[in-house]
Design a protein around this motif. Structure first.
Motif, mmCIF file in Angstrom:
data_model
loop_
_atom_site.group_PDB
_atom_site.id
_atom_site.type_symbol
_atom_site.label_atom_id
_atom_site.label_comp_id
_atom_site.label_asym_id
_atom_site.label_seq_id
_atom_site.Cartn_x
_atom_site.Cartn_y
_atom_site.Cartn_z
ATOM 1 N N VAL A 174 9.598 8.885 -10.651
ATOM 2 C CA VAL A 174 8.857 9.661 -9.668
ATOM 3 C C VAL A 174 9.622 10.951 -9.394
ATOM 4 O O VAL A 174 10.767 10.916 -8.916
ATOM 5 N N GLU A 175 9.016 12.078 -9.727
ATOM 6 C CA GLU A 175 9.653 13.376 -9.494
ATOM 7 C C GLU A 175 11.044 13.447 -10.117
ATOM 8 O O GLU A 175 11.969 14.034 -9.548
ATOM 9 N N GLY A 176 11.187 12.826 -11.296
ATOM 10 C CA GLY A 176 12.485 12.831 -11.963
ATOM 11 C C GLY A 176 13.482 11.818 -11.429
ATOM 12 O O GLY A 176 14.606 11.726 -11.934
ATOM 13 N N LEU A 177 13.092 11.048 -10.434
ATOM 14 C CA LEU A 177 13.941 9.994 -9.878
ATOM 15 C C LEU A 177 13.593 8.680 -10.576
ATOM 16 O O LEU A 177 12.457 8.206 -10.480
ATOM 17 N N ILE A 178 14.545 8.121 -11.288
ATOM 18 C CA ILE A 178 14.301 6.914 -12.078
ATOM 19 C C ILE A 178 14.910 5.712 -11.361
ATOM 20 O O ILE A 178 16.106 5.696 -11.043
ATOM 21 N N PHE A 179 14.084 4.707 -11.090
ATOM 22 C CA PHE A 179 14.537 3.506 -10.391
ATOM 23 C C PHE A 179 13.659 2.345 -10.820
ATOM 24 O O PHE A 179 12.731 2.493 -11.627
ATOM 25 N N ARG A 180 13.932 1.170 -10.271
ATOM 26 C CA ARG A 180 13.159 -0.032 -10.594
ATOM 27 C C ARG A 180 12.579 -0.613 -9.319
ATOM 28 O O ARG A 180 13.211 -0.561 -8.265
ATOM 29 N N ILE A 181 11.372 -1.187 -9.433
ATOM 30 C CA ILE A 181 10.777 -1.873 -8.294
ATOM 31 C C ILE A 181 10.547 -3.342 -8.656
ATOM 32 O O ILE A 181 10.239 -3.672 -9.799
ATOM 33 N N TYR A 236 7.866 -9.047 -0.050
ATOM 34 C CA TYR A 236 8.647 -7.846 0.237
ATOM 35 C C TYR A 236 9.143 -7.308 -1.098
ATOM 36 O O TYR A 236 9.047 -7.976 -2.130
ATOM 37 N N PHE A 237 9.666 -6.087 -1.095
ATOM 38 C CA PHE A 237 9.931 -5.406 -2.347
ATOM 39 C C PHE A 237 11.362 -4.856 -2.384
ATOM 40 O O PHE A 237 11.954 -4.570 -1.339
ATOM 41 N N TRP A 238 11.869 -4.717 -3.600
ATOM 42 C CA TRP A 238 13.159 -4.064 -3.821
ATOM 43 C C TRP A 238 12.937 -2.750 -4.547
ATOM 44 O O TRP A 238 12.106 -2.662 -5.462
ATOM 45 N N ILE A 239 13.702 -1.745 -4.132
ATOM 46 C CA ILE A 239 13.887 -0.529 -4.921
ATOM 47 C C ILE A 239 15.352 -0.513 -5.330
ATOM 48 O O ILE A 239 16.242 -0.488 -4.470
ATOM 49 N N PHE A 240 15.594 -0.547 -6.630
ATOM 50 C CA PHE A 240 16.936 -0.746 -7.172
ATOM 51 C C PHE A 240 17.243 0.366 -8.172
ATOM 52 O O PHE A 240 16.398 0.713 -9.004
ATOM 53 N N GLY A 241 18.451 0.922 -8.083
ATOM 54 C CA GLY A 241 18.798 1.974 -9.030
ATOM 55 C C GLY A 241 20.243 2.384 -8.914
ATOM 56 O O GLY A 241 21.043 1.754 -8.214
ATOM 57 N N ILE A 248 21.152 8.738 -7.079
ATOM 58 C CA ILE A 248 19.824 9.250 -6.722
ATOM 59 C C ILE A 248 19.394 8.825 -5.329
ATOM 60 O O ILE A 248 18.368 9.296 -4.833
ATOM 61 N N ALA A 249 20.147 7.936 -4.683
ATOM 62 C CA ALA A 249 19.684 7.322 -3.429
ATOM 63 C C ALA A 249 19.355 8.333 -2.335
ATOM 64 O O ALA A 249 18.281 8.234 -1.709
ATOM 65 N N PRO A 250 20.221 9.310 -2.027
ATOM 66 C CA PRO A 250 19.858 10.258 -0.958
ATOM 67 C C PRO A 250 18.557 11.004 -1.238
ATOM 68 O O PRO A 250 17.700 11.131 -0.356
ATOM 69 N N SER A 291 0.830 -1.206 0.000
ATOM 70 C CA SER A 291 0.000 0.000 0.000
ATOM 71 C C SER A 291 0.864 1.255 0.000
ATOM 72 O O SER A 291 0.566 2.241 -0.699
ATOM 73 N N TYR A 292 1.951 1.223 0.757
ATOM 74 C CA TYR A 292 2.864 2.368 0.792
ATOM 75 C C TYR A 292 3.495 2.602 -0.575
ATOM 76 O O TYR A 292 3.573 3.748 -1.054
ATOM 77 N N LEU A 293 3.944 1.542 -1.238
ATOM 78 C CA LEU A 293 4.549 1.698 -2.555
ATOM 79 C C LEU A 293 3.539 2.182 -3.588
ATOM 80 O O LEU A 293 3.905 2.876 -4.545
ATOM 81 N N THR A 294 2.269 1.851 -3.413
ATOM 82 C CA THR A 294 1.237 2.379 -4.296
ATOM 83 C C THR A 294 1.138 3.892 -4.137
ATOM 84 O O THR A 294 0.977 4.630 -5.118
ATOM 85 N N LEU A 295 1.263 4.370 -2.898
ATOM 86 C CA LEU A 295 1.295 5.811 -2.656
ATOM 87 C C LEU A 295 2.485 6.451 -3.353
ATOM 88 O O LEU A 295 2.371 7.512 -3.979
ATOM 89 N N ILE A 296 3.642 5.802 -3.283
ATOM 90 C CA ILE A 296 4.871 6.371 -3.843
ATOM 91 C C ILE A 296 4.905 6.252 -5.365
ATOM 92 O O ILE A 296 5.249 7.206 -6.070
ATOM 93 N N CYS A 297 4.563 5.093 -5.882
ATOM 94 C CA CYS A 297 4.769 4.776 -7.307
ATOM 95 C C CYS A 297 3.495 4.772 -8.134
ATOM 96 O O CYS A 297 3.564 4.624 -9.366
ATOM 97 N N GLY A 298 2.355 4.861 -7.482
ATOM 98 C CA GLY A 298 1.108 4.884 -8.217
ATOM 99 C C GLY A 298 0.795 3.575 -8.916
ATOM 100 O O GLY A 298 1.034 2.483 -8.389
ATOM 101 N N LYS A 299 0.276 3.671 -10.131
ATOM 102 C CA LYS A 299 -0.219 2.510 -10.875
ATOM 103 C C LYS A 299 0.869 1.499 -11.221
ATOM 104 O O LYS A 299 0.569 0.349 -11.556
#
Length: 366
Positions: free
Chosen positions: A179-186, A197-202, A206-208, A156-164
């Motif tokens: 998201v906001e010009g930040l390009i990553f993979r989920i 559980y989920f990964w955010i990878f990039g 951009i991490a900070p 649910s949290y990632l839906t808030l962050i990443c949308g559809k």
């Protein structure tokens, strides 16, 4: 910024400066960002963000990569499409675990994510099997970051962050997000007991900014950055194996609940004959279990488990902390001795110090 600094070190240094209340161990790892109780509760009931950028990232290039890795690792990878991933193990000829990995395919290369290994055992083991194949391997510990998102509110949290984008996730694909010009993979992963559980990878630069964005959009969620101490307590309680404690040359995939990452239909791989015999003849003799020690004066590792005078197993992980009134741990034990009513003893090799041990099913209910 020094050239020889790894992505993990740069990100860790940033986090230490950003969060003034961090507790750090002698190795520079962040034990907690706030309090143990808050972070542990987020893992159990909310959303926990755990920095796992210490993992090894091997970039593979060449037309023979998939066919080659399919021949030497446990899972079927030769049909992997662009922006897909598969979890696969590398085993010794005796069926023991070298590493537990995830292979991802992108437009121009493949990234194999393995566990932290300063000696690069996995890479050296893979390279010795490359003869005439068109394959190039590049190790890059300065390029990538990896965050794990845990907890019952994670999706649910990632839906808030990443949308559809989250709606398109399954157990195989890798979704590109902007998201906001930040390009990553989920990526979505599943544990042996069926939890997601989920990964955010990039790319690390951009991490900070991404972490600031994640934290500033907590909304109604019980969100925490997770240090190594609460995550270790959570991992042990759930019964999830890690390297090098349970994922090592001593154990096979059955013994540490990683058999779901082995294909029984794809054909040969290194260690396949041993795993096939274990499956066919029901020869798996050891199992991963939880242990509880009432005595909080345990101050050592390398504990063996005894039933009367018989050696029946070994303790692989222990969590010793004032936050729990008991010591919890994981152990590999003979299946014939798994009985919660049995009185076991943990002792060092010389059996000078002895501690009473209770067995418990995983995940632990404590």
């Amino acid at each position: 910024m020094l050239e020889n600094e790894t992505s993990y070190k740069r990100l860790n240094d940033y986090l230490k400066e950003r969060f003034l209340d961090v507790a750090v161990n002698d190795n520079g790892e962040i034990l907690t960002f706030s309090t143990f109780e808050k972070e542990y509760n987020s893992l159990l009931n909310g959303v926990g963000i755990h920095n796992v950028s210490t993992k090894d990232f091997l970039n593979f290039f060449g037309k023979d990569v998939l066919d080659f890795l399919n021949r030497i690792s446990t899972n079927k990878v030769d049909d992997l499409n662009v922006n897909e991933k598969v979890e696969t193990l590398f085993l010794t000829e005796k069926g023991r675990i070298i590493d537990d990995t995830t292979l991802m395919r992108f437009d121009y290369d493949y990234v194999l994510v393995g566990n932290k290994d300063p000696l690069q055992k996995l890479q050296r083991w893979i390279e010795k099997y490359i003869i005439s194949e068109d394959i190039k391997i590049v190790t890059d510990d300065k390029k990538y970051f990896l965050l794990e998102i845990w907890g019952p509110q994670a999706e649910s949290y990632l839906t808030l962050i990443c949308g559809k984008f989250v709606d398109y996730l399954d157990d195989k694909n890798v979704i590109n997000v902007n998201v906001e010009g930040l390009i990553f993979r989920i990526i979505r992963n599943k544990t042996a007991d069926g939890k997601y559980y989920f990964w955010i990878f990039g790319e690390e630069f951009i991490a900070p900014r991404l972490i600031e964005y994640l934290l500033s959009n907590s909304s109604v969620f019980d969100l925490s950055l997770i240090g190594e101490k609460p995550f270790e307590a959570f991992r042990i309680r759930q019964g999830y194996p890690k390297s090098p404690n349970e994922i090592n040359y001593n154990y096979n995939p059955y013994e540490v609940n990683l058999i779901s990452k082995v294909s029984f239909t794809k054909g040969c791989y290194i260690g396949q004959e041993v795993i096939a015999r274990l499956d066919t003849y029901d020869k798996v003799r050891r199992e991963l279990v939880g242990v509880i020690l009432e005595d909080k004066n345990v101050d050592m590792n390398n504990l063996n488990l005894y039933y009367k005078d018989e050696l029946v197993g070994e303790v692989t992980s222990l969590f010793v902390s004032k936050e729990f009134d008991k010591i919890i741990g994981l152990a590999i034990i003979k299946k014939s001795n798994i009985d919660e009513s049995m009185e076991l003893v943990a002792a060092d090799e010389l059996r000078i110090k002895k501690f009473k041990v209770a067995l418990t099913k995983l995940p632990m209910k404590i």
